[in-house]
Design a protein around this motif. Structure first.
Motif, PDB file in Angstrom:
ATOM      1  N   ASP A 180       0.835  -1.203   0.000  1.00 23.42           N
ATOM      2  CA  ASP A 180       0.000   0.000   0.000  1.00 23.42           C
ATOM      3  C   ASP A 180       0.868   1.250   0.000  1.00 23.42           C
ATOM      4  O   ASP A 180       0.606   2.221  -0.725  1.00 23.42           O
ATOM      5  CB  ASP A 180      -0.917  -0.032   1.224  1.00 23.42           C
ATOM      6  CG  ASP A 180      -1.961   1.074   1.192  1.00 23.42           C
ATOM      7  OD1 ASP A 180      -2.605   1.240   0.133  1.00 23.42           O
ATOM      8  OD2 ASP A 180      -2.130   1.778   2.211  1.00 23.42           O
ATOM      9  N   GLN A 181       1.941   1.250   0.779  1.00 26.96           N
ATOM     10  CA  GLN A 181       2.828   2.405   0.857  1.00 26.96           C
ATOM     11  C   GLN A 181       3.643   2.563  -0.427  1.00 26.96           C
ATOM     12  O   GLN A 181       3.940   3.687  -0.852  1.00 26.96           O
ATOM     13  CB  GLN A 181       3.750   2.269   2.067  1.00 26.96           C
ATOM     14  CG  GLN A 181       3.026   2.407   3.401  1.00 26.96           C
ATOM     15  CD  GLN A 181       3.936   2.157   4.591  1.00 26.96           C
ATOM     16  OE1 GLN A 181       5.015   1.563   4.441  1.00 26.96           O
ATOM     17  NE2 GLN A 181       3.512   2.591   5.777  1.00 26.96           N
ATOM     18  N   VAL A 182       4.010   1.427  -1.058  1.00 31.56           N
ATOM     19  CA  VAL A 182       4.717   1.509  -2.336  1.00 31.56           C
ATOM     20  C   VAL A 182       3.851   2.211  -3.371  1.00 31.56           C
ATOM     21  O   VAL A 182       4.314   3.102  -4.101  1.00 31.56           O
ATOM     22  CB  VAL A 182       5.125   0.105  -2.819  1.00 31.56           C
ATOM     23  CG1 VAL A 182       5.564   0.158  -4.284  1.00 31.56           C
ATOM     24  CG2 VAL A 182       6.258  -0.451  -1.977  1.00 31.56           C
ATOM     25  N   ALA A 183       2.591   1.817  -3.459  1.00 30.16           N
ATOM     26  CA  ALA A 183       1.683   2.447  -4.417  1.00 30.16           C
ATOM     27  C   ALA A 183       1.555   3.938  -4.139  1.00 30.16           C
ATOM     28  O   ALA A 183       1.527   4.761  -5.074  1.00 30.16           O
ATOM     29  CB  ALA A 183       0.315   1.770  -4.350  1.00 30.16           C
ATOM     30  N   GLU A 184       1.494   4.302  -2.860  1.00 30.61           N
ATOM     31  CA  GLU A 184       1.358   5.714  -2.497  1.00 30.61           C
ATOM     32  C   GLU A 184       2.609   6.505  -2.873  1.00 30.61           C
ATOM     33  O   GLU A 184       2.515   7.609  -3.432  1.00 30.61           O
ATOM     34  CB  GLU A 184       1.077   5.826  -0.999  1.00 30.61           C
ATOM     35  CG  GLU A 184       0.880   7.252  -0.515  1.00 30.61           C
ATOM     36  CD  GLU A 184       0.597   7.331   0.980  1.00 30.61           C
ATOM     37  OE1 GLU A 184       0.568   8.453   1.522  1.00 30.61           O
ATOM     38  OE2 GLU A 184       0.433   6.251   1.604  1.00 30.61           O
ATOM     39  N   ARG A 185       3.779   5.950  -2.572  1.00 30.53           N
ATOM     40  CA  ARG A 185       5.019   6.676  -2.865  1.00 30.53           C
ATOM     41  C   ARG A 185       5.289   6.777  -4.367  1.00 30.53           C
ATOM     42  O   ARG A 185       5.747   7.818  -4.845  1.00 30.53           O
ATOM     43  CB  ARG A 185       6.206   5.972  -2.177  1.00 30.53           C
ATOM     44  CG  ARG A 185       6.152   6.060  -0.663  1.00 30.53           C
ATOM     45  CD  ARG A 185       7.479   5.654  -0.047  1.00 30.53           C
ATOM     46  NE  ARG A 185       7.462   5.767   1.414  1.00 30.53           N
ATOM     47  CZ  ARG A 185       8.543   5.711   2.185  1.00 30.53           C
ATOM     48  NH1 ARG A 185       9.746   5.542   1.618  1.00 30.53           N
ATOM     49  NH2 ARG A 185       8.445   5.813   3.488  1.00 30.53           N
ATOM     50  N   VAL A 186       5.029   5.697  -5.103  1.00 31.37           N
ATOM     51  CA  VAL A 186       5.235   5.754  -6.557  1.00 31.37           C
ATOM     52  C   VAL A 186       4.254   6.739  -7.186  1.00 31.37           C
ATOM     53  O   VAL A 186       4.607   7.492  -8.103  1.00 31.37           O
ATOM     54  CB  VAL A 186       5.070   4.349  -7.175  1.00 31.37           C
ATOM     55  CG1 VAL A 186       5.096   4.428  -8.708  1.00 31.37           C
ATOM     56  CG2 VAL A 186       6.174   3.426  -6.691  1.00 31.37           C
ATOM     57  N   GLY A 187       3.030   6.769  -6.686  1.00 29.55           N
ATOM     58  CA  GLY A 187       2.044   7.713  -7.219  1.00 29.55           C
ATOM     59  C   GLY A 187       2.419   9.156  -6.990  1.00 29.55           C
ATOM     60  O   GLY A 187       1.950  10.046  -7.712  1.00 29.55           O
ATOM     61  N   ALA A 188       3.280   9.421  -5.990  1.00 27.54           N
ATOM     62  CA  ALA A 188       3.691  10.787  -5.694  1.00 27.54           C
ATOM     63  C   ALA A 188       4.933  11.218  -6.459  1.00 27.54           C
ATOM     64  O   ALA A 188       5.355  12.385  -6.355  1.00 27.54           O
ATOM     65  CB  ALA A 188       3.942  10.930  -4.190  1.00 27.54           C
ATOM     66  N   LEU A 189       5.533  10.325  -7.247  1.00 26.98           N
ATOM     67  CA  LEU A 189       6.739  10.675  -8.002  1.00 26.98           C
ATOM     68  C   LEU A 189       6.415  11.675  -9.108  1.00 26.98           C
ATOM     69  O   LEU A 189       5.333  11.631  -9.695  1.00 26.98           O
ATOM     70  CB  LEU A 189       7.363   9.413  -8.623  1.00 26.98           C
ATOM     71  CG  LEU A 189       7.957   8.387  -7.666  1.00 26.98           C
ATOM     72  CD1 LEU A 189       8.423   7.155  -8.447  1.00 26.98           C
ATOM     73  CD2 LEU A 189       9.130   8.991  -6.888  1.00 26.98           C
ATOM     74  N   GLN A 207      14.514   4.997 -11.431  1.00 27.01           N
ATOM     75  CA  GLN A 207      15.299   5.277 -10.223  1.00 27.01           C
ATOM     76  C   GLN A 207      14.398   5.736  -9.091  1.00 27.01           C
ATOM     77  O   GLN A 207      14.607   5.362  -7.924  1.00 27.01           O
ATOM     78  CB  GLN A 207      16.367   6.346 -10.515  1.00 27.01           C
ATOM     79  CG  GLN A 207      17.367   6.528  -9.386  1.00 27.01           C
ATOM     80  CD  GLN A 207      18.088   5.241  -9.013  1.00 27.01           C
ATOM     81  OE1 GLN A 207      18.587   4.523  -9.871  1.00 27.01           O
ATOM     82  NE2 GLN A 207      18.119   4.923  -7.712  1.00 27.01           N
ATOM     83  N   GLY A 208      13.395   6.533  -9.405  1.00 25.25           N
ATOM     84  CA  GLY A 208      12.468   6.980  -8.372  1.00 25.25           C
ATOM     85  C   GLY A 208      11.717   5.824  -7.746  1.00 25.25           C
ATOM     86  O   GLY A 208      11.496   5.799  -6.526  1.00 25.25           O
ATOM     87  N   ALA A 230      11.858   4.482  -3.885  1.00 26.65           N
ATOM     88  CA  ALA A 230      10.631   4.339  -3.090  1.00 26.65           C
ATOM     89  C   ALA A 230      10.583   2.975  -2.420  1.00 26.65           C
ATOM     90  O   ALA A 230      10.211   2.858  -1.240  1.00 26.65           O
ATOM     91  CB  ALA A 230       9.414   4.539  -3.981  1.00 26.65           C
ATOM     92  N   VAL A 231      10.965   1.921  -3.147  1.00 27.38           N
ATOM     93  CA  VAL A 231      10.967   0.574  -2.576  1.00 27.38           C
ATOM     94  C   VAL A 231      12.059   0.454  -1.519  1.00 27.38           C
ATOM     95  O   VAL A 231      11.837  -0.089  -0.417  1.00 27.38           O
ATOM     96  CB  VAL A 231      11.164  -0.479  -3.687  1.00 27.38           C
ATOM     97  CG1 VAL A 231      11.357  -1.868  -3.080  1.00 27.38           C
ATOM     98  CG2 VAL A 231       9.977  -0.479  -4.635  1.00 27.38           C
ATOM     99  N   ALA A 232      13.252   0.967  -1.827  1.00 27.45           N
ATOM    100  CA  ALA A 232      14.367   0.871  -0.877  1.00 27.45           C
ATOM    101  C   ALA A 232      14.076   1.659   0.388  1.00 27.45           C
ATOM    102  O   ALA A 232      14.532   1.290   1.486  1.00 27.45           O
ATOM    103  CB  ALA A 232      15.650   1.374  -1.532  1.00 27.45           C
ATOM    104  N   GLY A 233      13.334   2.733   0.283  1.00 25.46           N
ATOM    105  CA  GLY A 233      12.987   3.523   1.462  1.00 25.46           C
ATOM    106  C   GLY A 233      12.077   2.789   2.421  1.00 25.46           C
ATOM    107  O   GLY A 233      12.010   3.126   3.606  1.00 25.46           O
TER     108      GLY A 233
END
Length: 441
Positions: A115-124, A278-279, A283-286
């Motif tokens: 869920d957090q991955v989807a949120e962070r990628v969507g904010a790129l 890279q973004g 996001a995944v590594a974070g």
């Protein structure tokens, strides 16, 4: 270089070269001198010389006919994969795979990670919308296949349960791939553990299992352990890669309610999709530095690398190449045989013209001789094509293995090429000077 393949190629080339020299040598050694002299005196030696050549030409025509039919069927298959309405868009869609190599007892933590991955990628920057899915339509691996039960239906045996494609997705997935919502609603953040279990079905599913009724509010159960799922929406059909049933019934569950260990990250971008790679890695590594991001590619590349597409594309390319080579060899062989026939019958042509034969008569005679070879070769080739089309039926895509347009088109092309190959020597025969031909003998 594969040593065995290279050795095989060298051996085949050597055997072919030797055969091409040995066969004429054997024929020459068996020639009856008296018959040959009589034959030459009559000026019609072509009726006795070149019988093997004519048989080879007919074989070449048959081979080219069968391979061209296969090539035509594969070309239509490739064209259908490009022009078909897949029910989703692949343009500017980023995809990548991520997951947990070892099973984790804390499924809630895994869901929160996705869920957090989807949120962070969507904010790129450059990402219009992002979502996760357990499988990509028409890619490898694609949607799973599972059995289900409809509420109110009785099933006596396990084999009585129907099956459908299934996938778990996060909210926004249908927006990423451009599949329209036809009825009801899509998934939201409220579809979480503890909420009412829900499911979205596609149009093919609704038509097959809820014919003539509103599917909204109907319930079904996937497998035997899951709770009853309430249908809350209907989406458009998507191509799953199945050749026999392109638009299969499918159902989708919210990823928060359907645990998955691995998932695809998908993102709709304004720029080239791989520009956000890279973004996405950051996001995944974070969230978990130990989880790798793999199979990073655009949605177009994911489709191009799928097994069903590779089979159609590779086999189509091979048959096109083989068909064109066979057509070239067949036409050249037919031209060579007819040219040899005309050159050996120059005295006969001269006598015919001296006795009043017109050029059109000579052309018709030579074309008739070539047409007989062409007809026999094409008849054998079409029969062989029926067998080949049956063998490749499993890799054809939305094409009838007995497509009359393909068979008729190949026959027309071969007839045209064959007539041209015969027409050039026939036209040259009309230019023979009777006096020159008779004097030469």
């Amino acid at each position: 270089m594969h040593p065995q393949v290279l050795a095989f190629t060298i051996v085949i080339a050597a055997v072919t070269t030797l055969a091409a020299g040995v066969i004429p040598a054997i024929q020459s050694s068996r020639t009856d001198i008296e018959e040959a002299l009589k034959d030459t005196a009559r000026g019609a030696s072509s009726f006795h010389i070149g019988r093997t050549s004519r048989l080879l030409v007919m074989f070449e025509v048959a081979l080219s006919c069968s391979l061209l039919v296969a090539a035509g069927l594969m070309v239509r298959s490739v064209a259908n994969t490009v022009t078909m309405d897949r029910g989703f868009t692949t343009k500017n869609v980023f995809t990548a795979r991520v997951g947990f190599p070892a099973p984790n007892a804390d499924t809630v933590a895994e869901w929160r990670f996705f869920d957090q991955v989807a949120e962070r990628v969507g904010a790129l920057p450059g990402v219009q919308t992002a979502a996760l899915t357990s499988g990509l339509p028409a890619a490898d691996p694609g949607f799973d296949v599972g059995s289900f039960a409809l509420e109110g239906q009785a099933y006596l045996k396990d084999t009585d349960y129907p099956s459908a494609r299934e996938a778990s997705v996060t909210p926004g997935f249908f927006d990423v791939i451009g599949t329209p919502m036809l009825a009801g609603r899509g998934f939201t953040d409220a579809d979480r553990p503890g909420a009412v279990p829900v499911v979205i079905v596609n149009q093919a599913f609704a038509k097959a299992y809820f014919p003539g009724i509103d599917p909204m509010g109907r319930r079904l159960r996937i497998g035997g352990a899951t709770p009853w799922l309430t249908v809350v929406g209907v989406v458009g059909n998507t191509f799953t890669g199945n050749r026999d049933t392109p638009m299969e019934p499918a159902l989708f569950r919210p990823m928060a309610q359907a645990h998955t260990t691995f998932a695809y990250i998908t993102a709709k971008t304004a720029a080239p999709p791989l520009s956000i790679t890279q973004g996405v890695r950051d996001a995944v590594a974070g969230l978990d530095a130990d989880l790798p991001l793999f199979w990073v590619q655009s949605f177009d590349e994911a489709i191009a690398h799928s097994l069903w597409y590779l089979r159609v594309r590779v086999m189509g390319t091979l048959f096109i190449i083989f068909g064109l080579v066979a057509l070239f060899l067949g036409s050249v062989g037919l031209y060579a045989v007819m040219s040899f026939s005309v050159s050996r019958r120059s005295r006969e042509m001269g006598i015919r013209m001296a006795l009043g034969a017109r050029g059109a008569d000579l052309v018709r005679m030579i074309l008739g001789q070539g047409a007989r070879q062409l007809a026999v070769g094409m008849a054998a080739g079409l029969a062989l094509a029926f067998g080949i089309s049956t063998l490749i039926r499993s890799i054809l895509f939305q094409v009838d293995a007995r497509d009359p347009l393909i068979f008729g088109g190949v026959a027309a092309v071969l007839a045209l090429v064959g007539l041209v190959a015969c027409g050039v020597p026939a036209t040259r025969a009309t230019r023979i000077d009777p006096l020159v031909a008779l004097r030469a003998e």
